[in-house]
Design a protein around this motif. Structure first.
Motif, short mmCIF file in Angstrom:
data_model
loop_
_atom_site.label_atom_id
_atom_site.label_comp_id
_atom_site.label_asym_id
_atom_site.label_seq_id
_atom_site.Cartn_x
_atom_site.Cartn_y
_atom_site.Cartn_z
N GLU A 1 0.83 -1.21 0.00
CA GLU A 1 0.00 0.00 0.00
C GLU A 1 0.86 1.26 0.00
O GLU A 1 0.49 2.26 -0.61
N GLU A 2 2.01 1.19 0.67
CA GLU A 2 2.93 2.33 0.63
C GLU A 2 3.37 2.58 -0.81
O GLU A 2 3.44 3.74 -1.27
N ALA A 3 3.66 1.50 -1.54
CA ALA A 3 4.08 1.65 -2.93
C ALA A 3 2.96 2.26 -3.77
O ALA A 3 3.19 3.20 -4.55
N PHE A 4 1.75 1.75 -3.62
CA PHE A 4 0.63 2.25 -4.43
C PHE A 4 0.28 3.70 -4.09
O PHE A 4 -0.26 4.43 -4.93
N ASP A 5 0.60 4.14 -2.86
CA ASP A 5 0.28 5.50 -2.46
C ASP A 5 1.43 6.48 -2.73
O ASP A 5 1.32 7.66 -2.42
N THR A 6 2.53 5.96 -3.30
CA THR A 6 3.68 6.82 -3.59
C THR A 6 3.57 7.40 -5.00
O THR A 6 3.46 6.64 -5.98
N PRO A 7 3.53 8.72 -5.15
CA PRO A 7 3.42 9.32 -6.49
C PRO A 7 4.57 8.87 -7.40
O PRO A 7 5.73 8.84 -6.98
N GLY A 8 4.22 8.54 -8.63
CA GLY A 8 5.23 8.19 -9.62
C GLY A 8 5.78 6.79 -9.53
O GLY A 8 6.68 6.43 -10.30
N VAL A 9 5.28 5.98 -8.59
CA VAL A 9 5.81 4.63 -8.45
C VAL A 9 5.50 3.81 -9.71
O VAL A 9 4.46 3.98 -10.34
N ARG A 10 6.41 2.93 -10.08
CA ARG A 10 6.22 2.06 -11.23
C ARG A 10 6.08 0.61 -10.78
O ARG A 10 6.70 0.20 -9.80
N LEU A 11 5.28 -0.13 -11.51
CA LEU A 11 5.18 -1.57 -11.31
C LEU A 11 6.14 -2.23 -12.30
O LEU A 11 6.11 -1.93 -13.49
N GLU A 12 6.97 -3.10 -11.79
CA GLU A 12 7.91 -3.80 -12.66
C GLU A 12 7.69 -5.30 -12.50
O GLU A 12 7.92 -5.86 -11.43
N VAL A 13 7.21 -5.93 -13.56
CA VAL A 13 7.00 -7.38 -13.56
C VAL A 13 8.25 -8.03 -14.13
O VAL A 13 8.67 -7.74 -15.25
N LEU A 14 8.84 -8.90 -13.33
CA LEU A 14 10.10 -9.53 -13.70
C LEU A 14 9.88 -11.04 -13.83
O LEU A 14 9.53 -11.72 -12.87
N LEU A 15 10.06 -11.54 -15.04
CA LEU A 15 9.96 -12.98 -15.30
C LEU A 15 11.38 -13.53 -15.36
O LEU A 15 12.15 -13.18 -16.25
N VAL A 16 11.73 -14.39 -14.42
CA VAL A 16 13.10 -14.90 -14.34
C VAL A 16 13.08 -16.41 -14.53
O VAL A 16 12.31 -17.13 -13.91
N PHE A 17 13.96 -16.89 -15.43
CA PHE A 17 14.02 -18.30 -15.78
C PHE A 17 15.40 -18.58 -16.35
O PHE A 17 16.25 -17.67 -16.39
N LEU A 18 15.65 -19.80 -16.81
CA LEU A 18 16.99 -20.18 -17.26
C LEU A 18 17.05 -20.43 -18.76
O LEU A 18 17.93 -21.16 -19.24
N GLY A 19 16.16 -19.79 -19.50
CA GLY A 19 16.17 -19.92 -20.95
C GLY A 19 16.59 -18.63 -21.61
O GLY A 19 17.31 -17.81 -21.02
N ASP A 20 16.12 -18.43 -22.84
CA ASP A 20 16.52 -17.25 -23.60
C ASP A 20 15.41 -16.23 -23.75
O ASP A 20 15.64 -15.03 -23.66
N ALA A 21 14.19 -16.68 -24.01
CA ALA A 21 13.09 -15.74 -24.25
C ALA A 21 11.77 -16.43 -23.95
O ALA A 21 11.66 -17.65 -23.99
N ILE A 22 10.76 -15.63 -23.64
CA ILE A 22 9.43 -16.19 -23.43
C ILE A 22 8.71 -16.24 -24.78
O ILE A 22 9.14 -15.62 -25.76
N GLY A 23 7.63 -17.00 -24.83
CA GLY A 23 6.92 -17.21 -26.09
C GLY A 23 6.21 -15.96 -26.60
O GLY A 23 5.97 -15.01 -25.85
N PRO A 24 5.85 -15.96 -27.88
CA PRO A 24 5.21 -14.76 -28.48
C PRO A 24 3.84 -14.44 -27.88
O PRO A 24 3.48 -13.27 -27.75
N HIS A 25 3.05 -15.46 -27.52
CA HIS A 25 1.72 -15.20 -26.96
C HIS A 25 1.83 -14.54 -25.59
O HIS A 25 1.10 -13.59 -25.29
N ALA A 26 2.74 -15.05 -24.75
CA ALA A 26 2.95 -14.43 -23.45
C ALA A 26 3.48 -13.00 -23.61
O ALA A 26 3.08 -12.09 -22.87
N THR A 27 4.35 -12.82 -24.58
CA THR A 27 4.88 -11.47 -24.85
C THR A 27 3.76 -10.52 -25.24
O THR A 27 3.69 -9.38 -24.74
#
Length: 604
Positions: free
Chosen positions: A138-164
């Protein structure tokens, strides 16, 4: 350079060593049928989520482990952390698959829906781990200018086109008026890059004061003068080993001449300047302050002592017994080398250290390949000493030296060539050449100017490979040493004493299945195979040497190529005959009963 599988092995080792203490096995309803391997992969996935926060947000391991939210009702969010410095709420989905499998579209959609539920503050939909972090969320959501960063971490090279496409669509939806959300796919290379970057040596940006100094400006800037021993000790205390990064050795401890240096600086401080050779240091830039010729402070960028590590270390050690007199001074030469594009730093290090008694192995420390191997191994929790130091003397399971690595590579890394192969042009690399050299002139293995060093430590060699071979070498060496001690007969004792390297080369030849694995650890199954093969091959080789016993001693046989190569050819011939007999027997007996039954079913 490490292969893909070797990079995965290093990452796995780092996750286990750094996070498993804080990432326990989770036993809960629905997992009753899980195997230990499944629980292990689950822990690795959660550890990978935590490490993604370490790499991305530069937080410590314990804080990152505390940010794990993976579990039932996690909304596809395996970890989250409010990075106040970067003004972003980082949401991680992780997937540890050694094959490199990326999160599937349905898994990515689950994460997207989880982010939507968080933004809608529908916290009742989430598990306890996420609800325990509501203040942070809630502190993050109430902070002006905060960004959401979704990080997908795995041991390959790239995610598939549909997920992209799904992630891009959600990002564009949120960013219609201002940047609110972004996402990033972090695969094997970035994760491995984080590990290696953590091991890069620290740089020394500092300053020292010189007395009675002078200098020159051409052909390059250099200064020389007196530095107080106390100031040098403080420099060592503040910067540690980083101060000797360009040196061929670290401090070797209170041994030999170092003890005399400590004694002199304490008991004869006024004479120390005259009795000591002084030190040489290089720096990328040197900037003098507005001092006088009697006293001036100099600022440095990327300072390193290239000659005088023993003096500096001994002086620092002397301060542990009490303060050093201000009368203790020594000569210091400071040379500006720029960014090192012309290798002048290496040339200075080599030239200044040739004036002292050093071993050939010390100059291997100037090979950048050795620092790369150290960083790769350090990432996996293994200490690699390619410079002499006091710590390098202690033998540990999680550490080894350049010398031990060279011997292990010499014994295990190359193929034993037949007489016919040795007639080829160009002549192929032959394991017998290396084991004979290791027995006769071991120092040639690490001579940088020699032909063997580059073959033992090529740019393609990975930390995983050298560590695995060192561990295999140690295991086989213990077997052969124990056998030597148990033998009563003179000839057999001498055979196991002097023939170890030769035997190891044949064990490697017959154990490609064990040698070639991209794993740091030697499993119990590996040890069983190695033990069996070592014992069998030892007896076969001993049998082949028996006719030579009355002609030459085993030391002479195994240290001379003219004896060792014909012996190797004889052993290869015996192995070929054994293999042919075994194959003939198998063909006469036919396939195992289970194979016959399977073939019958296929035909039917």
């Amino acid at each position: 350079m490490p292969t893909r599988d070797e990079k995965v092995a290093q990452i796995e080792a780092a996750l286990r060593g750094r996070f498993f203490a804080n990432v326990p096995k989770v036993v809960k309803a629905g997992r009753e049928g899980w195997t230990e391997d499944q629980h292990d992969l689950d822990r690795l996935s959660r550890a990978l989520a935590a490490y993604a926060l370490v790499g991305r947000c530069e937080i410590d391991d314990t804080t990152a482990a505390g940010a794990i939210t993976d579990g039932s009702d996690d909304g596809g969010i395996d970890a989250l952390y409010f990075d106040r410095t970067g003004n972003r709420l980082v949401l991680v989905q992780s997937k540890f698959k050694r094959t490199g499998t990326a999160p599937a579209q349905e898994e990515v959609l689950k994460t997207i829906n989880g982010v939507k539920a968080l933004r809608a503050r529908q916290f009742n939909k989430f598990n306890l781990a996420i609800r325990n972090r509501l203040d942070e969320i809630e502190e993050a959501f109430d902070t002006p200018g905060v960004r959401l960063e979704v990080l997908l971490v795995f041991l390959g090279d790239a995610i598939g086109p549909h997920a992209t496409n799904d992630l891009n669509a959600y990002r564009d939806e949120l960013n219609q008026f201002t940047q609110v959300m972004d996402w990033q796919a972090t695969g094997l290379e970035p994760v491995f890059g984080w590990l290696i970057a953590e091991q890069a040596p620290a740089t020394v940006d500092d300053q020292i004061t010189l007395e009675n100094w002078s200098g020159i400006t051409t052909p390059r800037k250099a200064f020389y003068g007196q530095i107080s021993a106390a100031a040098l000790a403080k420099l060592v205390e503040d910067n540690g080993k980083a101060l000797f990064e360009r040196n061929i050795r670290h401090y070797l401890g209170s041994v030999g001449v170092n003890t005399a240096i400590e004694r002199t600086v304490r008991t004869r401080p006024g004479d120390f300047f005259y009795l000591n050779n002084g030190i040489t240091a290089v720096a990328e830039t040197i900037t003098p302050a507005a001092g006088t010729s009697q006293k001036c402070t100099f600022g440095f960028k990327r300072l390193s002592i290239v000659n005088g590590a023993q003096t500096a270390g001994a002086i620092f050690n002397a301060t542990l017994a009490g303060n050093i007199s201000p009368d203790a001074k020594l000569l210091v030469t400071l040379i500006e080398i720029g960014n090192g594009a012309d290798d002048i730093g290496l040339k200075i290090t080599r030239a200044r250290n040739h004036q002292n008694v050093v071993r050939g192995v010390d100059f291997a420390a100037l090979d950048p390949n050795q620092e790369r191997l150290r960083q790769e191994l350090a990432a996996a929790g293994i200490t690699y000493f390619y410079r002499q130091s006091a710590e390098a003397r202690a033998r540990r399971e999680d550490a080894f030296t350049l010398e031990e690595a060279a011997i292990a590579m010499a014994c295990l890394a190359f193929k034993i060539r037949s007489a016919a192969e040795l007639l080829q042009h160009p002549r192929p690399i032959n394991a017998v050449d290396f084991v004979v050299t290791a027995k006769k002139e071991i120092g040639r293995l690490w001579e940088q100017d020699g032909t063997l060093y580059g073959q033992l430590f090529p740019a393609t060699l990975s930390g995983v490979r050298v560590c695995r071979l060192v561990r295999i070498y140690r295991f086989i060496d213990r077997i052969l040493a124990d056998t030597e001690r148990s033998e009563n007969g003179y000839y057999r004792r001498m055979f196991f004493r002097h023939g170890r390297y030769f035997i190891m080369a044949f064990v490697a030849l017959r154990s490609v299945d064990v040698m070639s694995k991209s794993q740091l650890e030697i499993t119990a199954a590996d040890e069983t195979l190695l033990s069996q093969r070592t014992n069998e091959l030892s007896e076969l080789i001993y049998s082949a040497t028996e006719p030579l016993q009355t002609l030459k001693g085993y030391l002479a046989i195994f240290r001379n190529l003219t004896d060792a190569q014909p012996l190797a050819a004889s052993v290869l011939q015996r192995l070929a005959e054994d293999d042919a007999r075994r194959l003939a027997t198998q063909q006469l007996q036919g396939p195992p009963q289970g194979v016959q039954a399977a073939d019958t079913e296929k035909r039917n």
